[in-house]
Scaffold this motif. Structure first.
Motif, mmCIF file in Angstrom:
data_model
loop_
_atom_site.group_PDB
_atom_site.id
_atom_site.type_symbol
_atom_site.label_atom_id
_atom_site.label_comp_id
_atom_site.label_asym_id
_atom_site.label_seq_id
_atom_site.Cartn_x
_atom_site.Cartn_y
_atom_site.Cartn_z
ATOM 1 N N SER A 1 0.826 -1.202 0.000
ATOM 2 C CA SER A 1 0.000 0.000 0.000
ATOM 3 C C SER A 1 0.864 1.258 0.000
ATOM 4 O O SER A 1 0.538 2.230 -0.652
ATOM 5 C CB SER A 1 -0.960 0.006 1.187
ATOM 6 N N SER A 2 1.989 1.242 0.716
ATOM 7 C CA SER A 2 2.840 2.427 0.724
ATOM 8 C C SER A 2 3.516 2.611 -0.631
ATOM 9 O O SER A 2 3.734 3.731 -1.067
ATOM 10 C CB SER A 2 3.888 2.352 1.842
ATOM 11 N N ARG A 3 3.851 1.536 -1.310
ATOM 12 C CA ARG A 3 4.409 1.661 -2.654
ATOM 13 C C ARG A 3 3.377 2.270 -3.590
ATOM 14 O O ARG A 3 3.700 3.083 -4.432
ATOM 15 C CB ARG A 3 4.841 0.298 -3.203
ATOM 16 N N TYR A 4 2.126 1.859 -3.434
ATOM 17 C CA TYR A 4 1.064 2.406 -4.280
ATOM 18 C C TYR A 4 0.912 3.900 -4.033
ATOM 19 O O TYR A 4 0.824 4.677 -4.963
ATOM 20 C CB TYR A 4 -0.254 1.681 -4.009
ATOM 21 N N ILE A 5 0.934 4.296 -2.779
ATOM 22 C CA ILE A 5 0.817 5.713 -2.449
ATOM 23 C C ILE A 5 2.003 6.479 -3.027
ATOM 24 O O ILE A 5 1.847 7.533 -3.610
ATOM 25 C CB ILE A 5 0.712 5.907 -0.917
ATOM 26 N N TYR A 6 3.205 5.931 -2.875
ATOM 27 C CA TYR A 6 4.390 6.588 -3.397
ATOM 28 C C TYR A 6 4.311 6.694 -4.915
ATOM 29 O O TYR A 6 4.641 7.696 -5.496
ATOM 30 C CB TYR A 6 5.638 5.818 -2.964
ATOM 31 N N ARG A 7 3.814 5.654 -5.537
ATOM 32 C CA ARG A 7 3.686 5.668 -6.987
ATOM 33 C C ARG A 7 2.659 6.714 -7.435
ATOM 34 O O ARG A 7 2.834 7.352 -8.461
ATOM 35 C CB ARG A 7 3.283 4.290 -7.481
ATOM 36 N N MET A 8 1.635 6.902 -6.651
ATOM 37 C CA MET A 8 0.650 7.930 -6.978
ATOM 38 C C MET A 8 1.318 9.304 -7.001
ATOM 39 O O MET A 8 0.979 10.141 -7.803
ATOM 40 C CB MET A 8 -0.486 7.922 -5.963
ATOM 41 N N ASN A 9 2.281 9.528 -6.136
ATOM 42 C CA ASN A 9 2.995 10.797 -6.128
ATOM 43 C C ASN A 9 3.725 11.010 -7.448
ATOM 44 O O ASN A 9 3.870 12.138 -7.883
ATOM 45 C CB ASN A 9 3.973 10.867 -4.960
ATOM 46 N N TYR A 10 4.210 9.951 -8.063
ATOM 47 C CA TYR A 10 4.862 10.082 -9.360
ATOM 48 C C TYR A 10 3.888 10.614 -10.400
ATOM 49 O O TYR A 10 4.246 11.431 -11.237
ATOM 50 C CB TYR A 10 5.425 8.741 -9.823
ATOM 51 N N TYR A 11 2.668 10.153 -10.348
ATOM 52 C CA TYR A 11 1.659 10.666 -11.269
ATOM 53 C C TYR A 11 1.423 12.154 -11.021
ATOM 54 O O TYR A 11 1.273 12.933 -11.953
ATOM 55 C CB TYR A 11 0.347 9.893 -11.128
ATOM 56 N N ASP A 12 1.400 12.528 -9.755
ATOM 57 C CA ASP A 12 1.213 13.944 -9.415
ATOM 58 C C ASP A 12 2.377 14.796 -9.904
ATOM 59 O O ASP A 12 2.177 15.904 -10.381
ATOM 60 C CB ASP A 12 1.058 14.121 -7.906
ATOM 61 N N VAL A 13 3.596 14.276 -9.770
ATOM 62 C CA VAL A 13 4.777 15.019 -10.221
ATOM 63 C C VAL A 13 4.675 15.312 -11.706
ATOM 64 O O VAL A 13 4.973 16.421 -12.153
ATOM 65 C CB VAL A 13 6.075 14.234 -9.909
ATOM 66 N N LEU A 14 4.231 14.331 -12.467
ATOM 67 C CA LEU A 14 4.110 14.517 -13.913
ATOM 68 C C LEU A 14 2.802 15.199 -14.310
ATOM 69 O O LEU A 14 2.648 15.627 -15.453
ATOM 70 C CB LEU A 14 4.231 13.173 -14.637
ATOM 71 N N GLY A 15 1.859 15.279 -13.380
ATOM 72 C CA GLY A 15 0.595 15.943 -13.679
ATOM 73 C C GLY A 15 -0.315 15.136 -14.576
ATOM 74 O O GLY A 15 -1.029 15.702 -15.408
ATOM 75 N N VAL A 16 -0.295 13.811 -14.412
ATOM 76 C CA VAL A 16 -1.173 12.934 -15.189
ATOM 77 C C VAL A 16 -2.018 12.104 -14.238
ATOM 78 O O VAL A 16 -1.699 11.958 -13.069
ATOM 79 C CB VAL A 16 -0.368 12.002 -16.139
ATOM 80 N N GLN A 17 -3.089 11.548 -14.759
ATOM 81 C CA GLN A 17 -3.963 10.684 -13.976
ATOM 82 C C GLN A 17 -3.335 9.293 -13.841
ATOM 83 O O GLN A 17 -2.584 8.869 -14.720
ATOM 84 C CB GLN A 17 -5.325 10.557 -14.666
ATOM 85 N N PRO A 18 -3.653 8.565 -12.766
ATOM 86 C CA PRO A 18 -3.084 7.224 -12.581
ATOM 87 C C PRO A 18 -3.370 6.256 -13.727
ATOM 88 O O PRO A 18 -2.591 5.356 -13.973
ATOM 89 C CB PRO A 18 -3.733 6.739 -11.287
#
Length: 72
Positions: free
Chosen positions: A10-27
């Motif tokens: 679950s923490s990897r998923y949350i961290y990965r979601m931050n990558y989407y935010d950094v790039l400004g794209v949807q998951p």
């Protein structure tokens, strides 16, 4: 021990979601969308264009990390 594995996932998923935010794209973004947004942001925040702005250079490193993680 099982709970730790679930927590790590679950923490990897949350961290990965931050990558989407950094790039400004949807998951659910396609590889093409991620690549297009990466190239746009990389040009904008590239250290050669930052003129010594450390914040832009840090953002560029985050963008690179996000793209390399999502582009596997």
């Amino acid at each position: 021990m099982i709970k730790k594995k679930a927590h790590l996932r679950s923490s990897r998923y949350i961290y990965r979601m931050n990558y989407y935010d950094v790039l400004g794209v949807q998951p659910g973004a396609s590889d093409a969308e991620i690549k297009k947004k990466y190239h746009k942001l990389a040009k904008e925040y590239h250290p050669d264009k930052a003129n010594g702005d450390e914040e832009k250079e840090k953002q560029f490193l985050k963008i690179q990390e996000a793209y390399s993680s999502l582009n596997k």
